[in-house]
Design a protein around this motif. Structure first.
Motif, PDB file in Angstrom:
ATOM      1  N   MET A 129      30.029 -11.575 -43.192  1.00  0.00           N
ATOM      2  CA  MET A 129      29.594 -12.955 -43.013  1.00  0.00           C
ATOM      3  C   MET A 129      28.132 -12.981 -42.582  1.00  0.00           C
ATOM      4  SD  MET A 129      31.158 -15.947 -40.553  1.00  0.00           S
ATOM      5  CE  MET A 129      32.382 -16.408 -41.780  1.00  0.00           C
ATOM      6  N   GLN A 130      27.326 -13.796 -43.265  1.00  0.00           N
ATOM      7  CA  GLN A 130      25.931 -13.960 -42.904  1.00  0.00           C
ATOM      8  C   GLN A 130      25.834 -14.604 -41.516  1.00  0.00           C
ATOM      9  OE1 GLN A 130      22.960 -13.086 -44.642  1.00  0.00           O
ATOM     10  NE2 GLN A 130      24.478 -11.849 -45.712  1.00  0.00           N
ATOM     11  N   PRO A 131      24.819 -14.256 -40.733  1.00  0.00           N
ATOM     12  CA  PRO A 131      24.730 -14.807 -39.374  1.00  0.00           C
ATOM     13  C   PRO A 131      24.293 -16.272 -39.321  1.00  0.00           C
ATOM     14  CG  PRO A 131      22.880 -13.344 -39.820  1.00  0.00           C
ATOM     15  CD  PRO A 131      23.819 -13.195 -40.968  1.00  0.00           C
ATOM     16  N   LEU A 132      23.826 -16.822 -40.446  1.00  0.00           N
ATOM     17  CA  LEU A 132      23.395 -18.211 -40.477  1.00  0.00           C
ATOM     18  C   LEU A 132      24.279 -19.043 -41.395  1.00  0.00           C
ATOM     19  CD1 LEU A 132      19.534 -17.700 -40.785  1.00  0.00           C
ATOM     20  CD2 LEU A 132      20.757 -18.540 -38.765  1.00  0.00           C
ATOM     21  N   ILE A 133      24.454 -20.307 -41.042  1.00  0.00           N
ATOM     22  CA  ILE A 133      25.172 -21.247 -41.894  1.00  0.00           C
ATOM     23  C   ILE A 133      24.309 -22.496 -42.045  1.00  0.00           C
ATOM     24  CG2 ILE A 133      26.451 -22.226 -39.946  1.00  0.00           C
ATOM     25  CD1 ILE A 133      28.786 -22.738 -41.883  1.00  0.00           C
ATOM     26  N   GLN A 134      24.272 -23.047 -43.246  1.00  0.00           N
ATOM     27  CA  GLN A 134      23.473 -24.228 -43.508  1.00  0.00           C
ATOM     28  C   GLN A 134      24.226 -25.496 -43.086  1.00  0.00           C
ATOM     29  OE1 GLN A 134      20.261 -23.833 -44.447  1.00  0.00           O
ATOM     30  NE2 GLN A 134      20.827 -21.673 -44.197  1.00  0.00           N
ATOM     31  N   PRO A 135      23.507 -26.521 -42.637  1.00  0.00           N
ATOM     32  CA  PRO A 135      24.167 -27.754 -42.186  1.00  0.00           C
ATOM     33  C   PRO A 135      25.059 -28.390 -43.252  1.00  0.00           C
ATOM     34  CG  PRO A 135      21.870 -27.758 -41.524  1.00  0.00           C
ATOM     35  CD  PRO A 135      22.049 -26.570 -42.426  1.00  0.00           C
ATOM     36  N   GLN A 136      24.636 -28.338 -44.507  1.00  0.00           N
ATOM     37  CA  GLN A 136      25.432 -28.949 -45.573  1.00  0.00           C
ATOM     38  C   GLN A 136      26.795 -28.276 -45.695  1.00  0.00           C
ATOM     39  OE1 GLN A 136      22.333 -27.850 -45.799  1.00  0.00           O
ATOM     40  NE2 GLN A 136      21.019 -29.483 -46.576  1.00  0.00           N
ATOM     41  N   LEU A 137      26.827 -26.959 -45.495  1.00  0.00           N
ATOM     42  CA  LEU A 137      28.098 -26.242 -45.566  1.00  0.00           C
ATOM     43  C   LEU A 137      28.958 -26.560 -44.350  1.00  0.00           C
ATOM     44  CD1 LEU A 137      30.029 -24.285 -46.889  1.00  0.00           C
ATOM     45  CD2 LEU A 137      28.738 -22.389 -45.881  1.00  0.00           C
ATOM     46  N   LEU A 138      28.342 -26.629 -43.184  1.00  0.00           N
ATOM     47  CA  LEU A 138      29.104 -26.971 -41.985  1.00  0.00           C
ATOM     48  C   LEU A 138      29.819 -28.303 -42.169  1.00  0.00           C
ATOM     49  CD1 LEU A 138      29.958 -26.641 -39.018  1.00  0.00           C
ATOM     50  CD2 LEU A 138      27.783 -27.718 -38.375  1.00  0.00           C
TER      51      LEU A 138
ATOM     52  N   ILE B 204      16.717 -10.788 -33.217  1.00  0.00           N
ATOM     53  CA  ILE B 204      17.766  -9.854 -33.623  1.00  0.00           C
ATOM     54  C   ILE B 204      18.601 -10.453 -34.743  1.00  0.00           C
ATOM     55  CG2 ILE B 204      19.897  -8.716 -32.848  1.00  0.00           C
ATOM     56  CD1 ILE B 204      18.533  -8.315 -30.127  1.00  0.00           C
ATOM     57  N   LEU B 205      18.906 -11.751 -34.639  1.00  0.00           N
ATOM     58  CA  LEU B 205      19.635 -12.427 -35.702  1.00  0.00           C
ATOM     59  C   LEU B 205      18.831 -12.385 -36.999  1.00  0.00           C
ATOM     60  CD1 LEU B 205      21.515 -15.802 -35.385  1.00  0.00           C
ATOM     61  CD2 LEU B 205      20.103 -15.322 -37.373  1.00  0.00           C
ATOM     62  N   GLY B 206      17.511 -12.599 -36.904  1.00  0.00           N
ATOM     63  CA  GLY B 206      16.666 -12.546 -38.084  1.00  0.00           C
ATOM     64  C   GLY B 206      16.672 -11.176 -38.738  1.00  0.00           C
ATOM     65  N   LEU B 207      16.675 -10.131 -37.937  1.00  0.00           N
ATOM     66  CA  LEU B 207      16.737  -8.768 -38.476  1.00  0.00           C
ATOM     67  C   LEU B 207      18.068  -8.526 -39.182  1.00  0.00           C
ATOM     68  CD1 LEU B 207      15.104  -6.945 -35.460  1.00  0.00           C
ATOM     69  CD2 LEU B 207      14.228  -6.898 -37.808  1.00  0.00           C
ATOM     70  N   GLU B 208      19.141  -9.040 -38.605  1.00  0.00           N
ATOM     71  CA  GLU B 208      20.455  -8.909 -39.243  1.00  0.00           C
ATOM     72  C   GLU B 208      20.502  -9.718 -40.541  1.00  0.00           C
ATOM     73  OE1 GLU B 208      24.820  -7.980 -39.172  1.00  0.00           O
ATOM     74  OE2 GLU B 208      22.874  -7.009 -38.939  1.00  0.00           O
ATOM     75  N   GLN B 209      19.944 -10.919 -40.510  1.00  0.00           N
ATOM     76  CA  GLN B 209      19.895 -11.747 -41.715  1.00  0.00           C
ATOM     77  C   GLN B 209      19.100 -11.061 -42.817  1.00  0.00           C
ATOM     78  OE1 GLN B 209      21.489 -14.447 -42.413  1.00  0.00           O
ATOM     79  NE2 GLN B 209      20.354 -15.633 -43.920  1.00  0.00           N
ATOM     80  N   ALA B 210      18.095 -10.278 -42.432  1.00  0.00           N
ATOM     81  CA  ALA B 210      17.264  -9.555 -43.397  1.00  0.00           C
ATOM     82  C   ALA B 210      17.928  -8.292 -43.922  1.00  0.00           C
ATOM     83  CB  ALA B 210      15.929  -9.202 -42.743  1.00  0.00           C
ATOM     84  N   GLY B 211      19.076  -7.931 -43.338  1.00  0.00           N
ATOM     85  CA  GLY B 211      19.756  -6.718 -43.772  1.00  0.00           C
ATOM     86  C   GLY B 211      19.221  -5.454 -43.133  1.00  0.00           C
ATOM     87  N   LEU B 212      18.498  -5.595 -42.013  1.00  0.00           N
ATOM     88  CA  LEU B 212      17.883  -4.443 -41.363  1.00  0.00           C
ATOM     89  C   LEU B 212      18.681  -3.935 -40.167  1.00  0.00           C
ATOM     90  CD1 LEU B 212      14.180  -5.624 -41.574  1.00  0.00           C
ATOM     91  CD2 LEU B 212      15.190  -3.687 -42.789  1.00  0.00           C
ATOM     92  N   GLY B 213      19.845  -4.519 -39.934  1.00  0.00           N
ATOM     93  CA  GLY B 213      20.694  -4.048 -38.853  1.00  0.00           C
ATOM     94  C   GLY B 213      20.355  -4.684 -37.518  1.00  0.00           C
ATOM     95  N   ILE B 214      21.125  -4.328 -36.508  1.00  0.00           N
ATOM     96  CA  ILE B 214      20.972  -4.908 -35.178  1.00  0.00           C
ATOM     97  C   ILE B 214      20.356  -3.875 -34.239  1.00  0.00           C
ATOM     98  CG2 ILE B 214      22.204  -5.822 -33.177  1.00  0.00           C
ATOM     99  CD1 ILE B 214      24.158  -7.123 -35.043  1.00  0.00           C
ATOM    100  N   PRO B 215      19.144  -4.130 -33.756  1.00  0.00           N
ATOM    101  CA  PRO B 215      18.492  -3.200 -32.838  1.00  0.00           C
ATOM    102  C   PRO B 215      19.022  -3.381 -31.411  1.00  0.00           C
ATOM    103  CG  PRO B 215      17.103  -5.104 -33.160  1.00  0.00           C
ATOM    104  CD  PRO B 215      18.326  -5.318 -34.034  1.00  0.00           C
ATOM    105  N   LYS B 216      18.421  -2.683 -30.478  1.00  0.00           N
ATOM    106  CA  LYS B 216      18.812  -2.806 -29.078  1.00  0.00           C
ATOM    107  C   LYS B 216      18.166  -4.039 -28.448  1.00  0.00           C
ATOM    108  CE  LYS B 216      19.619   2.111 -28.196  1.00  0.00           C
ATOM    109  NZ  LYS B 216      19.286   3.288 -27.363  1.00  0.00           N
ATOM    110  N   LEU B 217      18.893  -4.663 -27.546  1.00  0.00           N
ATOM    111  CA  LEU B 217      18.383  -5.797 -26.780  1.00  0.00           C
ATOM    112  C   LEU B 217      18.051  -5.322 -25.369  1.00  0.00           C
ATOM    113  CD1 LEU B 217      17.935  -8.856 -26.173  1.00  0.00           C
ATOM    114  CD2 LEU B 217      20.392  -8.975 -25.640  1.00  0.00           C
ATOM    115  N   TYR B 218      16.834  -5.624 -24.936  1.00  0.00           N
ATOM    116  CA  TYR B 218      16.469  -5.393 -23.541  1.00  0.00           C
ATOM    117  C   TYR B 218      16.744  -6.694 -22.805  1.00  0.00           C
ATOM    118  CZ  TYR B 218      13.483  -4.663 -19.412  1.00  0.00           C
ATOM    119  OH  TYR B 218      13.004  -4.568 -18.118  1.00  0.00           O
ATOM    120  N   VAL B 219      17.886  -6.754 -22.162  1.00  0.00           N
ATOM    121  CA  VAL B 219      18.352  -7.999 -21.557  1.00  0.00           C
ATOM    122  C   VAL B 219      17.403  -8.460 -20.445  1.00  0.00           C
ATOM    123  CG1 VAL B 219      20.239  -9.152 -20.353  1.00  0.00           C
ATOM    124  CG2 VAL B 219      20.746  -7.466 -22.137  1.00  0.00           C
TER     125      VAL B 219
END
Length: 279
Positions: free
Chosen positions: A1-10, A247-262
């Motif tokens: 599942m893509q991490p983003l959904i468009q308003p029209q689909l919602l 991070i979401l943008g990187l996942e949307q780009a297909g580049l995977g999820i990097p580490k988060l420095y909380v």
């Protein structure tokens, strides 16, 4: 599942029995704003109390440290979220604030079927997604089944080492003026982590407030990442919230999820560690 959904689909899936719609707007009076009007069927989560556990000392974990996983699992149960739920979350910052944080936390607890509403609340209104002031009656569930946080995070010591390692990359997603040390509207000290590179989170968004296309995001981030694997990339912001947008943008780009420095800059800037500026 893509991490983003468009308003029209919602708008077409609001009656789906598995849909759980989450309002994650932030700011002064946000609870009242939610009570007065929200997308039809949405439940409210609060960044400050639901998506973070304040220790009282930002030098230890930053301004928005992660809650313990048991508390988050209980919250999900109260929201009626199960492993079968399709969760859609929105905020009023084009997905750049608490919506992305909630997405990251759900992915981190092991939930796969979660999306952020591209364009946020404003885009939903423009697309005709219905709103009301009704308080949805939730069928509470047991705490979400969980073990440990499953997405990678980085400690302050790891960030310090990574920022000085050419094989790794530390990305600061704050506005360029904050990174350069020209201004600091929130934390006590201006500047950035020595060795970190600046890719402002807003650059993931097109002028209309939607994320750039996956192809555009790939080209943008691939240039910075080079051949590094996701585990060699650490993303941070001011307090570990907006970094999730990137991070979401990187996942949307297909580049995977990097580490988060909380802890992010709110922790680093209070730690007594070196600070770089460009002023």
């Amino acid at each position: 599942m893509q991490p983003l959904i468009q308003p029209q689909l919602l708008a077409t899936i609001l009656s789906d029995k598995d849909l759980v719609l989450i309002d994650a707007r932030t700011g002064p009076g946000v609870q009242q704003k939610y009570t007065q009007e929200h997308l039809q069927g949405a439940l409210f989560v609060d960044l400050e109390t639901d998506l973070a556990h304040k220790s009282g000392d930002a030098a230890d974990g930053g301004r928005h440290p992660m809650p313990v996983i048991n508390a988050f699992a209980e919250l999900l149960g109260k929201l009626g979220i199960t492993p079968q739920s399709h969760v859609v979350v929105y905020d009023d910052k084009n997905g750049a604030n608490a919506a992305a944080r909630f997405w990251w936390m759900l992915r981190a607890i092991g939930h796969k079927k979660v999306q952020v509403l591209d364009g946020g609340y404003t885009a939903a209104l423009a697309a005709g997604v219905p709103v009301n002031s009704d308080q949805k009656v939730t069928i509470e569930r047991p705490p979400y089944p969980h073990t440990i946080w499953q997405l990678p995070t980085a400690t302050i010591n790891e960030v310090a080492a990574a920022a000085q390692d050419s094989k790794r990359l530390v990305i600061d997603v704050r506005e360029a003026a904050r990174y350069r040390g020209e201004t600091e509207p929130i934390d006590q000290v201006a500047g950035h982590i020595p060795g970190a590179v600046n890719i402002p989170f807003a650059s993931t968004l097109a002028p209309d407030g939607f994320y750039h296309s996956p192809t555009e995001l790939y080209e943008k981030y691939k240039q910075a990442l080079g051949n590094r694997n996701p585990e060699d990339v650490i993303v941070h912001c001011g307090s570990g919230v907006t970094a999730c947008h990137t991070i979401l943008g990187l996942e949307q780009a297909g580049l995977g999820i990097p580490k988060l420095y909380v802890g992010s800059w709110s922790e680093w800037s209070r730690s007594g560690r070196p600070i770089a500026t460009e002023v």
